[in-house]
Design an enzyme around this catalytic site. Structure first.
Site, PDB file in Angstrom:
ATOM      1  N   SER A 140       2.956   9.961 -12.152  1.00 50.53           N
ATOM      2  CA  SER A 140       2.368   8.623 -12.077  1.00 50.53           C
ATOM      3  C   SER A 140       1.257   8.525 -11.031  1.00 50.53           C
ATOM      4  O   SER A 140       0.243   7.867 -11.254  1.00 50.53           O
ATOM      5  CB  SER A 140       3.449   7.584 -11.772  1.00 50.53           C
ATOM      6  OG  SER A 140       4.466   7.618 -12.740  1.00 50.53           O
TER       7      SER A 140
ATOM      8  N   HIS B 202       2.011   5.149  -6.602  1.00 52.13           N
ATOM      9  CA  HIS B 202       1.000   4.604  -7.499  1.00 52.13           C
ATOM     10  C   HIS B 202      -0.266   4.220  -6.733  1.00 52.13           C
ATOM     11  O   HIS B 202      -1.381   4.616  -7.098  1.00 52.13           O
ATOM     12  CB  HIS B 202       1.555   3.382  -8.226  1.00 52.13           C
ATOM     13  CG  HIS B 202       2.563   3.719  -9.275  1.00 52.13           C
ATOM     14  ND1 HIS B 202       3.143   2.778 -10.095  1.00 52.13           N
ATOM     15  CD2 HIS B 202       3.108   4.907  -9.646  1.00 52.13           C
ATOM     16  CE1 HIS B 202       3.983   3.364 -10.927  1.00 52.13           C
ATOM     17  NE2 HIS B 202       3.991   4.650 -10.657  1.00 52.13           N
TER      18      HIS B 202
END
Length: 383
Positions: free
Chosen positions: A305, A356
């Site tokens: 991610s 993230h």
């Protein structure tokens, strides 16, 4: 109406805006030109056209309002094909003769907008009699060039026959400028294949299968054994755990979402910036994501991610730096996709938002440095 002076003014202004202010020529309707410029989530259209006099100021206002309504319908239609968050059109009426008409301030007051203000159309005046420009208060990119031309008060340097030839030449030049802006990007887009994107996907799947076989991809012990981010071991010097989590996934659903995201984003980026640059972008973003997670989250974490958010960060920068290419083709999807993922990160439990945001910042920084080193232009060959 002085058609000779009008044509010279329209094409001179358009040429300046295309050459030096990043507008592109969308339409040429018998000398009435539509120019477009994209800036991030906003698209600005300029419609250069003669001032319509009408039989009275009231009749003139009625005609202009009808034109604004037509432009609003046109913008909505174009917006369905080329989405952006904000569409804004400005009718710049050019006055070449004195006569009974609305003043510039009256024209400026005419506007239409949707309830959400996503689409807005406004009017302004380029007055070649009084040599002044009256436009809406919102910034128009390149307005200073329009004002400089209007204030010059110079006669048209060409006779009617010569001006026709010059306009044809300018038209060709503007199309050539637009082509040069997007040439490398379009050539890369026509290529096929994205070997590193496919390779990363295959590696992720193979590693997940191995983890499943040796204890399960959701097992804490298996995750640690395969190299997940784990603060205590990184503190002991296992810094490679800031890289290896990029290729690990916790459960099949986690693998599925990241695989779809990687395949949808990675291919186009890899073909444009080249596989070597893409390799460093992907790994650097994953690394910065894991560093952020290590610094701010004590939890065990793994997944691509951070690297994928790095691709989004790179696209975010490129869409702002090169709106004629990245912004035009992917601008809306970049912003909407990023917003959706950020919201999901706070709504869905167990998501490592530090990874993230660390990856997003890393990808943005990498794209900035890459653009700096290549004079702000992405290349279709490997760097």
């Amino acid at each position: 109406m002085n058609v000779h002076e009008l044509n010279y003014a329209i094409w001179t202004i358009a040429r300046e805006l295309v050459h030096h202010h990043r507008y592109s020529l969308m339409d040429n309707d018998e000398g009435m030109l539509t120019l477009k410029r994209r800036d991030g989530i906003r698209v600005t259209y300029l419609y250069l056209m003669p001032l319509i006099y009408g039989s009275s100021p009231a009749n003139q206002e009625e005609i202009i309002r009808e034109q604004l309504e037509h432009s609003m319908d046109w913008m909505k239609m174009v917006g369905l094909r080329r989405p952006a968050v904000i569409h804004r059109m400005i009718h710049l009426y050019i006055r070449t003769d004195a006569g009974k008409q609305m003043t510039g301030e009256q024209l400026k007051s005419l506007q239409l907008a949707t309830l959400t203000d996503r689409h807005r159309v406004e009017a302004g005046l380029i007055d070649l009699i009084e040599h002044e420009v009256t436009v809406p208060k919102v910034l128009i990119p390149g307005l200073e060039a329009i004002e400089q031309f209007t204030a010059k008060n110079e006669p048209v340097p060409y006779d009617e026959h010569r001006l026709y030839d010059v306009i044809n030449q300018w038209h060709h030049e503007m199309l050539h400028v637009q082509h040069d802006r997007v040439k490398d990007f379009e050539e890369a887009g026509r290529k096929r294949g994205a070997p590193l994107t496919i390779a990363f996907t295959v590696i992720n799947v193979i590693v997940w299968l191995l983890m499943t076989y040796y204890g399960g991809s959701t097992s804490t012990r298996t995750l640690i054994d395969f190299g997940a981010k784990y603060g205590p071991l990184i503190n002991e010097g296992q810094y490679w755990r800031l890289i290896t989590p990029i290729f690990l996934h916790i459960g099949g659903l986690h693998l599925w979402f990241n695989t779809v995201a990687l395949l949808s984003l990675g291919g186009r980026i890899e073909r444009v910036i080249g596989p070597v640059t893409f390799l460093f972008l992907y790994l650097f973003s994953g690394f910065t994501g894991n560093v952020a997670s290590y610094l701010f989250s004590p939890s065990i974490s793994a997944g691509a991610s951070g690297a994928i958010f790095g691709l989004m960060g790179a696209l975010l920068y490129l869409s702002m730096k090169e709106p004629d290419t990245w912004g035009e083709t992917m601008g809306f999807s970049i912003y909407s996709g990023l917003l959706m993922n950020v919201i999901l990160g706070f709504v869905v439990p167990g998501i490592d938002n530090y990874a993230h945001f660390g990856g997003l910042a890393g990808g943005f920084l990498f794209a900035y440095l890459f653009a700096l080193l290549t004079n702000g232009r992405t290349k279709s060959s490997a760097s």
